[in-house]
Design an enzyme around this catalytic site. Sequence first.
Site, short mmCIF file in Angstrom:
data_model
loop_
_atom_site.label_atom_id
_atom_site.label_comp_id
_atom_site.label_asym_id
_atom_site.label_seq_id
_atom_site.Cartn_x
_atom_site.Cartn_y
_atom_site.Cartn_z
N ARG A 46 -8.39 -2.26 -0.79
CA ARG A 46 -7.64 -1.62 0.12
C ARG A 46 -6.79 -0.87 -0.70
O ARG A 46 -6.91 -1.48 -2.08
CB ARG A 46 -7.03 -2.28 1.25
CG ARG A 46 -7.13 -4.34 0.71
CD ARG A 46 -5.58 -4.66 0.45
NE ARG A 46 -4.19 -3.86 -0.37
CZ ARG A 46 -3.86 -4.16 -1.49
NH1 ARG A 46 -4.45 -4.53 -2.07
NH2 ARG A 46 -2.93 -3.11 -1.56
N GLY A 47 -5.80 -0.49 -0.39
CA GLY A 47 -4.88 0.52 -1.23
C GLY A 47 -4.91 1.93 -1.66
O GLY A 47 -6.58 1.98 -2.30
N ALA A 48 -4.57 2.49 -1.75
CA ALA A 48 -4.95 4.14 -1.58
C ALA A 48 -5.77 4.57 -2.57
O ALA A 48 -6.66 4.91 -2.03
CB ALA A 48 -3.69 5.58 -0.94
N ARG A 89 -9.56 5.19 7.66
CA ARG A 89 -7.66 4.55 7.01
C ARG A 89 -7.84 5.77 7.68
O ARG A 89 -7.30 6.85 6.51
CB ARG A 89 -8.28 3.77 7.06
CG ARG A 89 -8.77 2.03 6.42
CD ARG A 89 -7.55 1.36 5.75
NE ARG A 89 -6.22 0.92 5.93
CZ ARG A 89 -5.28 0.19 5.61
NH1 ARG A 89 -5.92 -0.44 4.58
NH2 ARG A 89 -4.91 -0.45 6.00
N GLN A 195 -0.41 -8.88 1.81
CA GLN A 195 -0.06 -8.50 0.05
C GLN A 195 -0.08 -8.67 -0.86
O GLN A 195 -0.26 -9.14 -1.69
CB GLN A 195 -0.76 -6.92 0.02
CG GLN A 195 -1.52 -6.41 1.56
CD GLN A 195 -1.49 -5.57 2.54
OE1 GLN A 195 -0.21 -6.85 3.05
NE2 GLN A 195 -1.49 -5.37 3.47
N ASP A 236 1.10 5.93 0.56
CA ASP A 236 -0.61 5.92 1.47
C ASP A 236 -0.65 7.28 1.03
O ASP A 236 -1.28 7.98 1.05
CB ASP A 236 -1.21 5.78 1.94
CG ASP A 236 -1.13 3.82 1.68
OD1 ASP A 236 -0.44 2.83 1.21
OD2 ASP A 236 -2.53 3.64 1.83
N ASN A 246 4.21 4.49 3.65
CA ASN A 246 3.65 3.50 2.82
C ASN A 246 3.81 1.83 3.56
O ASN A 246 3.96 2.04 5.05
CB ASN A 246 4.50 3.28 1.30
CG ASN A 246 3.88 2.09 0.56
OD1 ASN A 246 3.05 2.27 0.54
ND2 ASN A 246 5.01 0.69 -0.03
N LYS A 247 3.45 1.01 2.57
CA LYS A 247 2.73 -0.42 3.50
C LYS A 247 4.98 -0.13 4.66
O LYS A 247 5.64 -0.46 4.03
CB LYS A 247 3.27 -1.87 2.47
CG LYS A 247 2.34 -2.97 3.18
CD LYS A 247 1.86 -2.66 4.59
CE LYS A 247 0.63 -2.72 3.84
NZ LYS A 247 -0.61 -2.45 5.00
O1 MRU Z 1 -2.71 -1.55 3.78
P1 MRU Z 1 -3.21 -1.49 2.22
O2 MRU Z 1 -3.63 -2.46 2.36
O3 MRU Z 1 -4.13 -0.81 2.03
O4 MRU Z 1 -2.08 -0.70 1.98
C1 MRU Z 1 -1.65 -0.10 0.95
C2 MRU Z 1 -0.02 0.12 0.61
O5 MRU Z 1 0.57 0.41 1.18
C3 MRU Z 1 0.18 0.42 -0.77
O6 MRU Z 1 1.45 0.13 -1.45
C4 MRU Z 1 -0.24 2.17 -1.20
O7 MRU Z 1 -1.45 1.64 -1.23
C5 MRU Z 1 -0.45 2.52 -2.63
S1 MRU Z 1 -1.18 0.90 -3.77
C6 MRU Z 1 -1.76 2.01 -4.93
#
Ligand code: MRU
Length: 350
Positions: A46-48, A89, A195, A236, A246-247
């Site tokens: 996970r994470g963009a 996603r 997270q 993201d 973002n999250k």
């Molecule tokens: O749902 P996730 O854990 O994939 O979400 C991740 C985030 O929202 C991060 O803040 C985002 O991807 C940037 S991380 C380098």
Amino acid sequence: MRTVDWDYQNQSLLLIDQRLLPGELRVAAYSDYHEVINAIQEMVVRGAPAIGVTAAFALALAAYRSSASHTTEMLRNLSIAGDELIAARPTAVNLKWAVARVLAKAHEAPGDLDQLRKLVLEEALRMADEDVAINQRMARHAAELIADGDTIIHHCNTGALAAVDWGTALGAIRMAHQQGKRIHVLVDETRPRLQGVRLTAWELQQYGISFDIIPDNAAGYYLSSGQAHKVFFGADRVAANGDVANKIGTYMLALAAQDNQVPVYCVAPTSTIDLSTAMGTLIPIEERPPNEVLNIQVDGKSVAPTGCTARNPAFDITPNRLISAIVTEKGVVYPPYPENLARNIGLIES
Ligand code: MRU
């Protein structure tokens, strides 16, 4: 070790299984791109930036496993695989960016199938190496915004686990720490997938950076009482006007920060900036299964009464007016974002 890596011997993709952290550090191997789609959806990875590079390797797997007998057929297979990966996603634009880049490279291949496979894998490997270098450059720019003695509120996980290595917002904090600045991090727990508690806290322990975990809804208190000096998060997708997806919870955090004149910094590579999306309201927001909210347990028992329903948007949009600066690998971008983001993307790095 890298969060996303390639096993040359077995021609397979290696991912740290983030669902198991912090209890267990286990690496899972993938040789079928369909399994990788599942791993992205289930948040093994996970994470963009991490899911972008994962998608690039998934296309390499698709190319090596394809039984196509000529390049046109192989390119068609890859295009189908690319669409499936992008749909895994929908919010993080890095998936789309990575698929487009690999497919463009695949189209450059001469008529030979083995050459095409090799080209796709080489591009994925290049993207993985670039991700690390880009994140380190970005961290150096963003670390300039961090002062000795700062207490920083950080949302979600944006560290090495959210990228191939190093990370975005947490990468900046790590860089500032390495530069000798004394920093304290208030780690938003980041409900419902946690997270912050599970992954950011684990990473900060490895780096020896001082932190406390806080419930997400405590951020306003720390901001209004002068105990937090800055807010850092990743993205993201950043729209052309600087609105940030973002999250979930980022918007409320940025609102509370602005109300207390605390600067809000978004750290994201140019691969996360989507100039083709004019504003945040046009960014698709992923809605995840209600069980992620309903299955939260305390003392081994479900908290929600049986039979409840829940909503679970994974991201929200923070409007550009709440963001003090966006930091990319090419430098720090201040408002007005519509002009300055486009200029930043076009910059040639020295
Ligand atoms: O749902 P996730 O854990 O994939 O979400 C991740 C985030 O929202 C991060 O803040 C985002 O991807 C940037 S991380 C380098």
